[in-house]
Structure formats: C-alpha cells, structure tokens
Write a protein that holds these residues in place. Sequence first.
Motif, short mmCIF file in Angstrom:
data_model
loop_
_atom_site.label_atom_id
_atom_site.label_comp_id
_atom_site.label_asym_id
_atom_site.label_seq_id
_atom_site.Cartn_x
_atom_site.Cartn_y
_atom_site.Cartn_z
N PHE A 125 0.83 -1.20 0.00
CA PHE A 125 0.00 0.00 0.00
C PHE A 125 0.87 1.26 0.00
CE2 PHE A 125 -2.50 3.21 2.50
CZ PHE A 125 -3.42 3.50 1.50
N TYR A 126 1.92 1.20 0.77
CA TYR A 126 2.84 2.36 0.85
C TYR A 126 3.36 2.71 -0.54
CZ TYR A 126 6.62 5.23 2.88
OH TYR A 126 7.46 6.25 3.24
N LEU A 127 3.81 1.71 -1.27
CA LEU A 127 4.34 1.97 -2.62
C LEU A 127 3.24 2.49 -3.54
CD1 LEU A 127 6.66 -1.15 -3.14
CD2 LEU A 127 7.33 1.16 -2.51
N GLN A 128 2.05 1.92 -3.40
CA GLN A 128 0.95 2.38 -4.25
C GLN A 128 0.59 3.84 -4.00
OE1 GLN A 128 -1.39 -1.38 -3.21
NE2 GLN A 128 -2.42 -0.66 -5.03
N THR A 129 0.64 4.25 -2.72
CA THR A 129 0.29 5.64 -2.43
C THR A 129 1.30 6.61 -3.01
OG1 THR A 129 1.48 5.69 -0.33
CG2 THR A 129 -0.86 5.12 -0.23
N ARG A 130 2.44 6.08 -3.46
CA ARG A 130 3.43 6.95 -4.11
C ARG A 130 3.23 6.99 -5.62
NH1 ARG A 130 2.94 8.22 0.78
NH2 ARG A 130 4.82 8.54 2.00
N GLY A 131 2.21 6.26 -6.08
CA GLY A 131 1.89 6.34 -7.51
C GLY A 131 2.33 5.14 -8.32
N ILE A 132 2.74 4.07 -7.63
CA ILE A 132 3.19 2.88 -8.36
C ILE A 132 2.05 1.86 -8.38
CG2 ILE A 132 4.95 1.08 -8.44
CD1 ILE A 132 6.77 2.95 -6.82
N SER A 133 1.78 1.32 -9.54
CA SER A 133 0.65 0.40 -9.67
C SER A 133 0.86 -0.81 -8.78
CB SER A 133 0.49 -0.06 -11.12
OG SER A 133 1.58 -0.89 -11.46
N LYS A 134 -0.23 -1.48 -8.48
CA LYS A 134 -0.16 -2.63 -7.59
C LYS A 134 0.76 -3.71 -8.17
CE LYS A 134 -2.95 -5.74 -4.89
NZ LYS A 134 -4.25 -6.34 -4.64
N LYS A 137 3.20 -3.45 -10.27
CA LYS A 137 4.61 -3.10 -10.23
C LYS A 137 5.12 -3.06 -8.79
CE LYS A 137 7.53 -0.12 -12.94
NZ LYS A 137 7.42 0.84 -14.04
N ILE A 181 8.34 -4.97 -7.31
CA ILE A 181 9.41 -4.31 -6.57
C ILE A 181 9.68 -5.07 -5.26
CG2 ILE A 181 9.95 -2.23 -5.21
CD1 ILE A 181 8.62 -0.59 -7.45
N LEU A 182 8.61 -5.47 -4.60
CA LEU A 182 8.80 -6.20 -3.33
C LEU A 182 9.37 -7.59 -3.57
CD1 LEU A 182 5.58 -5.15 -1.37
CD2 LEU A 182 7.89 -4.24 -1.16
#
Lengths: 255, 417
Positions: free
Chosen positions: B364-373, B375, B379-380
Amino acid sequence: MSKILIDIKNLHAEIEDEGKKILKGLNLTVKAGEVHAIMGPNGAGKSTLASVVSGKDGYEVTEGSVEMDGKDLLELDPDERAKEGLFLAFQYPVEIPGVSNINFLRTAINEIKEYRGEEAVSAKDFMSMVREKSKLVELDSKLASRAVNEGFSGGEKKRNEIFQMAMLEPKVAILDETDSGLDIDALRIVAAGVNKLRNENNAVIVITHYQRLLDYIVPDFVHVLADGKIVKTGDKSLALELEEKGYDWLTTENA
Amino acid sequence: MTLTLSKKMAEFTSRLETPQNNYQQAAAERLENMDFPSTRDEYWKYTRLGKITNTAFELGTKLTKTDISSFQTCDNIITIAQGEIRDDLSSFNDLSIVVERSFPGQFGVNNVRNEEKATIFTTINDAYFREEVVITIPKNTVLSAPLQVLVLHEGDQIINMPRLRVVAEGSSEATIIMTTGCQDNYTQFSNCLIELDVAANAKLTFQNVQTGNDNHLTITTIDARQAADSRLAVNTFTLNGLLVRNNVNIAVDGQNCETHMNGMLVTKGKQHVDNHTFVDHKVSNCFSNENYKYVLDDQSTGVFNGKVIVRKDAQVINAYQNNGNILLSDQASVDSKPELEIYADDVKCSHGSTTGQLDENALFYLQTRGISKEKSEKILVGAFIGDVMETIEDEATNQYIKNHLQEVHGWDSDIEI
Ligand SMILES: Nc1ncnc2c1ncn2[C@@H]1O[C@H](COP(=O)(O)OP(=O)(O)O)[C@@H](O)[C@H]1O
Ligand SMILES: [Mg+2]
C-alpha cells in the motif's frame, strides 16, 4: 475564488471484516491554497479518514463521496489517486527492506509522469532533484538512498515522508501525525519543509492532536473529528482552545 | 504388477536405441529392473513425474537453429547442444582450461555409480548419453573470466542427456555459468548429470541458470565432492520450465571447507519446481549455508527439501539453512522440509522456513506513491530475491536473468533487483 481540491460529502466507512462503523457522515471541503488541521481524540477515525481517502484495502465506504479536483477518488486505485495528485504522509511509515528509497521514488515519479503524458525524468535531473529536496527537510542524502525507512529513527522516517512529498509535488497532501515523535528542532524542520511546498495551487490537510505543530504550519481552518464526524470547525484559535479544554466538552455536547 | 511397471519403462525407452558399448548396455540392463518413483517414494513425495514418464522421447538430432546470441552472456563459452559439444559454437581461448570429451565406449566398470548414488535418472543418463564433457581447471589456475556452459535443446518430444564433469584442481579458482536454453517451445526433457570435483584449496562457483521454455522438463542432478580447504557455491536460478527437479548433492570430504547453496525461482502458470539439496558433512571444521527463495504465482507449486547430514566425529560444523517462500496467488503452494540428521555433538545447525504473502502495508505504501499494484508487487519480490541475485557477480548474467523476468514474467526493466 479558488477551486475546490478535496470535497468529502457525508462519508460513511466501516472496517470490512468486522462491519465496525468508523466514519459516520463526514464532510470536509478544502480549497486550493488552504491548510486544514484535523484534530481529535485517539481513535476518533483520523487515520481511517486518511486511509479511506487514499484507498487502503480493508475499509468499505457505505455512503458518501470523495472528490479531488472534480474526480471521483473512490473509483480509483491507490496509485491512480497518487497520480491524480494525492499524497499521504503516514502516521507509521513502513519499513521496506531491500527497496532503495530513491529507486522506488524514481519509479514512482516516472509512472506518474507517464500517466500525465509527460516525459520521464533523466537520471541527472532526478539526482539533482533528490539533492535539492533532501536539503529541504535536512534529510541526509545517504538516508535518501538507503532501503525505505529501514533502520531510520522515528524522526528520520517523518522527514523521509516530507522528502517524498517534496519529490512528488502533490496537489493535496494529508499529513497524518507527522509531528508525533519529533523533537522541537525536527518539528521546525519538517514544518518549514511543508511551508516551502505550499502554494496557491495545492492544499495540505494536517492531522494532529497537538496544537504545537500548528504554531509552525498555520492552518486556515481547524476541524475537530470525533466519533467519525467533524463536530466543530473554527480558525486557528480553536486549536488553542482545544489545547486548554481537551475534547470532552465537544463530544458530550454532541452526544 | 511387475509387468505393468516394466511396461512403463519399456514404453519410455521404446524410441531410444541402446548404443553398442558395454557400459551403456549394462546400464540399460540395470534399467530393466528399475521403475520410476511414485509419490509414495519419500524422495519424490511432492513431485509427480507423469509428464516425463508417460512420454516416449527420442534423442535429439543435430541442432538446426544455431544462433546462440540470445543465450550468450560470456565471451568464453562451451555449447552443449542436444547432449553433444558443438565446437563451432564454442570458444574459450581466453581461459586456461582443458576441455575434453569422453565417450561412453571408453567408460568401464569404474565409472558405474555406486547404488547409493545411482537413481533411475542417472541410470537413464548412463544408458543413453552421447558424451561426457570434462572441463579441467588446472592446478593453481585462476580463471580471468567466467566460463559459460550453454546447454541447448531443440525439437519436439526430445530427450537429451547433457553430461558434464568439472574438475577444479588444487588451488584453482573458477566460475562456471551453466545456462539452459531451448531453441523452440516444444517439449524437451533434459536429463542432466553434472559432477563437480573440487580439489584441495580450490574455489568453484557453479551457477545453474534455468531458462528453458514453458514446456521444458528437467531432472538435473549435480553431484559434488569437496576436498580440504575448498570453497564451493552451487546457485540455482529457475525462471521457466513446466517440471523442474534439481538434486544438488555435495559430499564434503575434507576439513575446513565452505559450502554455499543459493536458489531463486519465480514461477507462473502450472509450473512445478522442486529443489532437493543434500550436504553430507563427513569431516570436522566445515561451514555450509543454504538460502533458497521461492516466488510462486498462479497455480504453480514448489518443493524444497534440504537435507544435511553431520556424520559421527564430524565436529565443529556450522550448517545453516533458510527457505523463504512468497505465494502471489491463493492457488500457488509450496512444500518445504528441512531434513537434519546430526550424529556429532559439537555442531551448530539452524534452519528456517517461512511462507507468506507480500507485506500488504509495504504494498500500500508503494501504491500511495503512484506505483501500480502490479509493479509494487514486483518491486517487493525483487527485494525478496535480492540476496540470491547478489550471488551472481557477472553483470551480463544478471541482465540475462532480468531479461527473462521481463519476457517470461512481465517485469519492467526499471525494477531494481
Ligand atoms: N484495520 C482496522 N481494523 C480494526 N479496527 C480498526 C482498523 N483501523 C482502525 N480501526 C479502529 O477504528 C477506530 C479509529 O481508528 P483511527 O482511525 O486509527 O483513529 P485515530 O487516527 O483518530 O486515532 C479505532 O477504534 C481503531 O481501533
Ligand atoms: Mg491516527
């Protein structure tokens, strides 16, 4: 008249699995150029509001709407909301071992740019941006390139949130208790960073339960969130009043 | 009962011709009394072999597609195509190594594996392999660059028996990167047998990069032995293949040895990947460490079985084992089992196994920065397999693996691993 950036109407939300109602008819309108503070007792639903607006799983919106700059946010995935210009500074920033802070930010910026039909940022421009923005919150540039929040102190995590905000230049930023765990110097730095990022085209929603931060980030409006609703709205003097009297007089008045 | 069993073997070998030499005819005879294992067999409990055993394969014929550019990552390369070395597709002049082919006709009773080490698949290899490629790194030689061994397959319903022996002589140092590639998308079964002989004070890193195709089947057996003061790393990267079974058996015969095994796999569809490792600590004062990371998607299944034996009198042994699994789909599953048999008392052994999903808060943290789920997940995952990826020092091979993550698993090129 400046335009409305966030328009929350009659928002009801509950915890998906338990059906526990947290937000119970919340209204909030934020215009460009404004700073709104949301205060309220622990457990009132402030973080839940931030989560629902930014699209976290696990909450169900049962009624109401959230629009950002005329777009229905509730229709969008969390990343799309960010691409539309929403930013959330987490109350508890997540540690992500193995993912470099600046690498993921670069991915984020380029995804956002692609969404907006803009060109990707070059490595060189990106790095100079990192240097400039990390200075803004006095975040050691070594920290900027480490794994996301891993081994950061509480204060470093919060500064990293504002650093990311500076990098992403959102239209609407929600800062969830960014002041908690900060000593007075760090608080000043973070607040100065936020103030530098403010302009007539964006808006900031500051969630806090201390008046202290609002000496540095001066709000246009102060709202009290209690039991899932905004129960009182005033100007910055309301924060001082709350500091003195606590929240009980408001919640009982409303009961 | 016996009739139906032998019938299965008869069918499996029906399109294979036993070569006219004593060694292979004896092997073929041994096969007559063997049968394919079933899941009742502990060693094969979680791996069904039907995709292999129900097919009558043919030996691969001469390679027709000879462009190897998409597989080549090292300047120095030995190509083994359809189980035979291809001089025209090999060049390793920069390296002080000796490469020989030894033919089954030259094999004698000395080459017959003892019963403990012989399995049905090594016996099939014995009976039908075309040649053994022997790479020797001479005494005191430190290779200036890695050597790639490219194992190629081509054609439909083909069985190949790549057979490789690496002899790392005393105090030598080498990195060998074995890459498996398919020239088309047909079904090929690679029944691969590799022996690693690490002499005293030698250092050998063997990278097994498995990039077959969607239909690729392989049983790859690596048998290694280490003499005193040596260091051996066997790292396995599985990026494709319908049914993959890797057996890595390392006998640590000498003292003061270091043994590393790392593994990484990313699956999709109905892939099944099984890694069985076995470290046999026969003597004192040794260290072994093993780290396997699985990322399983769709309906794929994974198996990890890490066996460690510390023999009586093998004192002061440190043996560590870790297997981490991430399931990206509800339908993916993994069976993970450590098997520690410790007969000495001054031993430090540990094993850990974790299976779970990606951290939702991080996602969720990454998504809130604008990265699609999608992707953000990658990344994880990239971070999760990062420590195993770091064991590939060769940049081109690292890139080759990333390219496969892109082509086979839809990753973006900008995801850091
Ligand atoms: N995911 C969740 N599961 C269960 N309860 C939750 C969850 N998130 C929030 N809550 C509950 O909702 C209420 C509001 O929490 P929160 O929004 O964090 O309050 P605040 O930020 O105002 O302190 C609390 O009672 C909290 O326990
Ligand atoms: Mg909160």
